[in-house]
Design a protein around this motif. Structure first.
Motif, mmCIF file in Angstrom:
data_model
loop_
_atom_site.group_PDB
_atom_site.id
_atom_site.type_symbol
_atom_site.label_atom_id
_atom_site.label_comp_id
_atom_site.label_asym_id
_atom_site.label_seq_id
_atom_site.Cartn_x
_atom_site.Cartn_y
_atom_site.Cartn_z
ATOM 1 N N ASN A 91 0.833 -1.207 0.000
ATOM 2 C CA ASN A 91 0.000 0.000 0.000
ATOM 3 C C ASN A 91 0.864 1.253 0.000
ATOM 4 O OD1 ASN A 91 0.875 -0.137 2.621
ATOM 5 N ND2 ASN A 91 -1.079 0.467 3.521
ATOM 6 N N VAL A 151 -2.112 7.663 -2.613
ATOM 7 C CA VAL A 151 -3.246 7.905 -1.727
ATOM 8 C C VAL A 151 -4.443 7.051 -2.141
ATOM 9 C CG1 VAL A 151 -4.876 9.667 -0.962
ATOM 10 C CG2 VAL A 151 -2.453 10.203 -1.130
ATOM 11 N N GLN A 152 -4.637 6.932 -3.451
ATOM 12 C CA GLN A 152 -5.739 6.098 -3.941
ATOM 13 C C GLN A 152 -5.453 4.617 -3.705
ATOM 14 O OE1 GLN A 152 -8.617 7.216 -4.781
ATOM 15 N NE2 GLN A 152 -7.900 9.311 -4.550
ATOM 16 N N ARG A 177 -3.986 3.387 -1.237
ATOM 17 C CA ARG A 177 -4.226 3.059 0.168
ATOM 18 C C ARG A 177 -5.706 2.948 0.487
ATOM 19 N NH1 ARG A 177 -0.188 7.493 1.307
ATOM 20 N NH2 ARG A 177 1.740 6.475 0.709
ATOM 21 N N ARG A 178 -6.543 3.554 -0.328
ATOM 22 C CA ARG A 178 -7.970 3.391 -0.116
ATOM 23 C C ARG A 178 -8.394 1.970 -0.518
ATOM 24 N NH1 ARG A 178 -12.094 2.411 -2.065
ATOM 25 N NH2 ARG A 178 -14.160 3.313 -2.184
ATOM 26 N N MET A 190 -4.959 -1.023 5.695
ATOM 27 C CA MET A 190 -3.923 -1.560 6.561
ATOM 28 C C MET A 190 -4.325 -1.478 8.028
ATOM 29 S SD MET A 190 0.092 -0.751 6.438
ATOM 30 C CE MET A 190 1.243 -1.933 7.073
ATOM 31 N N TYR A 242 -14.426 8.249 9.872
ATOM 32 C CA TYR A 242 -13.312 9.076 9.379
ATOM 33 C C TYR A 242 -13.012 8.826 7.901
ATOM 34 C CZ TYR A 242 -8.727 11.261 9.132
ATOM 35 O OH TYR A 242 -7.664 12.039 8.775
ATOM 36 N N GLY A 243 -12.717 7.550 7.598
ATOM 37 C CA GLY A 243 -12.375 7.219 6.216
ATOM 38 C C GLY A 243 -13.531 7.467 5.266
ATOM 39 N N ARG A 301 -15.780 9.748 5.546
ATOM 40 C CA ARG A 301 -15.862 11.187 5.272
ATOM 41 C C ARG A 301 -14.763 11.599 4.314
ATOM 42 N NH1 ARG A 301 -17.127 12.136 11.486
ATOM 43 N NH2 ARG A 301 -19.391 12.198 11.363
ATOM 44 N N VAL A 302 -13.565 11.046 4.524
ATOM 45 C CA VAL A 302 -12.446 11.385 3.644
ATOM 46 C C VAL A 302 -12.804 11.055 2.200
ATOM 47 C CG1 VAL A 302 -10.112 10.713 2.985
ATOM 48 C CG2 VAL A 302 -10.634 11.188 5.383
ATOM 49 N N HIS A 303 -13.463 9.920 2.006
ATOM 50 C CA HIS A 303 -13.774 9.491 0.646
ATOM 51 C C HIS A 303 -15.186 9.859 0.221
ATOM 52 C CE1 HIS A 303 -9.940 7.573 0.382
ATOM 53 N NE2 HIS A 303 -10.164 6.950 1.527
ATOM 54 N N ARG A 363 -12.658 0.353 10.929
ATOM 55 C CA ARG A 363 -12.322 1.603 10.266
ATOM 56 C C ARG A 363 -11.724 1.329 8.886
ATOM 57 N NH1 ARG A 363 -7.997 4.866 13.627
ATOM 58 N NH2 ARG A 363 -6.636 3.239 12.877
ATOM 59 N N THR A 364 -10.906 0.270 8.823
ATOM 60 C CA THR A 364 -10.275 -0.071 7.553
ATOM 61 C C THR A 364 -11.287 -0.609 6.548
ATOM 62 O OG1 THR A 364 -8.246 -0.591 8.740
ATOM 63 C CG2 THR A 364 -8.452 -1.451 6.508
ATOM 64 N N VAL A 397 -14.242 1.665 4.439
ATOM 65 C CA VAL A 397 -14.075 2.352 3.160
ATOM 66 C C VAL A 397 -14.069 1.364 1.990
ATOM 67 C CG1 VAL A 397 -12.890 4.329 4.162
ATOM 68 C CG2 VAL A 397 -11.548 2.396 3.362
#
Lengths: 273, 307
Positions: free
Chosen positions: A65, A95-96, A98-99, A103, A121-122, A124-126, A172-173, A176
């Motif tokens: 990643n 960055v993409q 890692r989406r 990890m 969190y994730g 919202r980021v995406h 959390r992982t 997304v």
């Protein structure tokens, strides 16, 4: 005597590959930490990387990643492919990557926010914020944490136990919707009961995700993985620096019952030295 | 056949531990002596350190209360012989000068701290900025006042804004250095957790690093604000002197509480002394209110308020 054709066991078809490396090496500065790794990680299976401390398991995992990009002085040579995409192509945005390739870390590292905000969190980021509540709940359910926290979503994640925190990090992982989940010794900071729950969870998750796990616990690799890669350290030819090498990669029960390489056998039987 | 009930073995006599060495009072004489001396020294240091603070507060409150009243806040500053207690212009001046300096220095300082901690790291530019901030911390405040005097006041005249510029120059290095320290305290685990979810660095800094460091950033900024609010020297020749209200930040001379304390204390007249004490009390109160308000806001914004 010829064996009737019908008795031939059809060759088991190798499962499709999720990730592959070819001649992969990682330098830290001018030190080659892992060298010449070539392997194919099958889709929707759990692949374990085992080996002694310092053999480069985590370094290898972080290539997938591109987390190694964040370490000053780290440099990757060789190829890492995700499907048919070269992850180290210039046009690829780490960055993409890692989406898609999530990890989970060795130490549980929830944000100092509420349980809900950690999972959200994730998302919202995406910008995956439509049905945010449902997505958060779904991720927590899949991480087998929902029943523990459903009444305390607004409580700080830091109030959870270590095992719960690690499951929160998994939630959390996967919230997304990644394709692959990398786990870097996810149980090393946990007690055996929490470890058992994470392993059960991995079995659940492998239906939807490809999982790569680094562990130095061989029982865990034997219990929880479908494929296993054994890495070891080799003393550099001209110095005392050690570098990680891939010794053997096979289906886990093959690797543990019929290791092809004496080094593997020594390690799994506890005669490593 | 009867079932034989297992008999307990005869109870062994309880071991009697000699616990005398676990009792603190049994320490050897030299150690006991050292312990007492050390304890006494620690207490003495605490009292010694707190005594000036307590004395300052008691004296300022006791003497300052004489000046308190509606007139203190609303009245113009009278001539030095007068017994009137007006101090309003200096309160307004302090508020606008400090506020303007904070608005200039804190955002800039925090952004610089973010650069140093998250982007520059160990690079040459960062090292240079860090070095210069260190030098800037050591510049005497009156020199900062002179600097603003030459580049601003000589061109645009004295004003509250000129004073604010001087104070901002004083605050900036404090905010930068303390801010960087606070940002570095945020564990890399959290940065990695955010980046591994596919977050851009800028967003990671906004959503994880800064919120985690917020209480520390606030503390550092408050220290700078408190220091600036009490400065006299850099304001002496940048904001001028005035005895009436001037709420205009950019035009006309102004005055602040520390200058009034200075003037009042030097004056031979009783009324001026009272006003100086009142101004000192007002200054302490203002800094206290700032501190309290900032803590409250930080607690509200803090990411971990659910704990």
């Amino acid at each position: 005597m010829t064996v009737p054709a019908a008795l031939h066991v059809p060759p088991t078809e190798a499962p499709p590959t999720a990730l592959a490396t070819e001649g992969l090496g990682v330098y830290y500065g001018d030190w080659l930490a892992v060298d010449d790794i070539t392997l194919q990680v099958p889709r929707h299976h759990i692949t374990a990387f085992i080996g002694p401390s310092g053999c480069g398991k985590s370094t290898l995992l972080r290539c997938f990643n591109r987390m190694n990009d964040l370490i000053a002085g780290a440099r990757v040579v060789g190829r890492v492919t995700y499907g048919d995409v070269d992850l180290y192509d210039d046009r690829i945005d780490p960055v993409q990557v890692r989406r898609r390739i999530g990890m989970v870390f060795q130490r549980p590292n929830p944000f100092p926010k509420s349980v809900y905000d950690n999972v959200a969190y994730g998302l919202r980021v995406h910008a995956m914020t439509e049905d945010l509540d449902d997505r958060v709940e779904d991720a927590l359910r899949r991480a087998a944490l929902w029943d523990d926290v459903k009444g305390a979503l607004k409580k700080s994640a830091l109030a959870l136990s270590g095992g719960q925190q690690q499951r929160l990090c998994i939630a959390r992982t996967i919230a997304v919707e990644p394709d692959i989940v990398l786990m870097d010794e996810p149980c090393s900071a946990l007690d055996p009961i929490a470890t058992g729950r994470i392993e059960d969870l991995m079995q659940e998750l492998r239906r939807d995700y490809t999982i790569l796990i680094v562990t130095h616990n061989m029982q865990q690799a034997a219990r929880a993985s479908d494929y296993a890669a054994f890495l070891t350290t080799e003393v550099d030819g001209d110095g005392d620096r050690r570098r990680g090498k891939l010794v053997e990669f096979a289906a886990t029960n093959e690797l543990f019952t019929h290791p092809q390489d004496p080094r593997t056998e020594n390690y799994i039987t506890g005669r490593f030295g | 056949m009867s079932v034989e009930t297992p008999t307990r073995p005869a109870a062994a006599p309880l071991p009697t531990y000699d616990a005398t060495d676990l009792v603190g009072a049994r320490l050897s004489a030299p150690r006991r002596y050292k312990n007492r001396v050390a304890t006494a020294c620690v207490w003495a240091s605490v009292i010694l350190a707190l005594a000036p603070l307590a004395l300052v507060i008691v004296l300022v409150v006791k003497n300052g209360l004489d000046a308190m009243g509606v007139e203190f806040f609303t009245g113009n500053i009278p001539s030095t012989r007068s017994a009137a207690t007006g101090m309003g212009p200096a309160i307004v001046g302090t508020l606008i000068v400090t506020a303007a300096a904070t608005v200039m220095a804190v955002p800039l300082g925090v952004l610089a701290a973010i650069y140093l901690s998250e982007y520059g790291r160990d690079g040459k530019v960062a090292a240079t900025v860090r070095f210069l901030a260190g030098v800037m911390t050591g510049v005497p405040s009156i020199v900062m006042g002179l600097f603003v005097y030459t580049i601003w006041v000589l061109n645009f005249g004295q004003s509250a804004f000129a004073g604010a510029l001087a104070l901002a120059c004083l605050m900036l290095p404090v905010v930068i250095r303390s801010g960087e320290e606070m940002l570095r305290l945020v564990p890399d685990d959290l940065r990695n957790a955010s980046l591994a979810l596919g977050t851009r660095k800028s967003r990671m800094i906004r959503t994880v690093v800064v919120p985690s460091a917020l209480p520390g950033l606030t503390s550092g900024s408050l220290l700078a604000v408190a220091r600036a609010a009490g400065e006299t020297a850099p304001l002496l020749f940048t904001i001028g002197a005035i005895q009436t209200f001037n709420p205009n930040l950019f035009a006309g001379t102004n005055t602040v509480l520390p200058i009034q304390i200075y003037n009042g204390a030097l004056s031979p007249f009783e009324g001026a002394h009272t006003r100086a004490w009142g101004a000192a009390l007002a200054l302490i109160a203002i800094v206290l209110v700032f501190t309290f308000a900032a803590r409250l806001v930080t607690a509200r914004l803090s990411t971990d308020r659910h704990r």
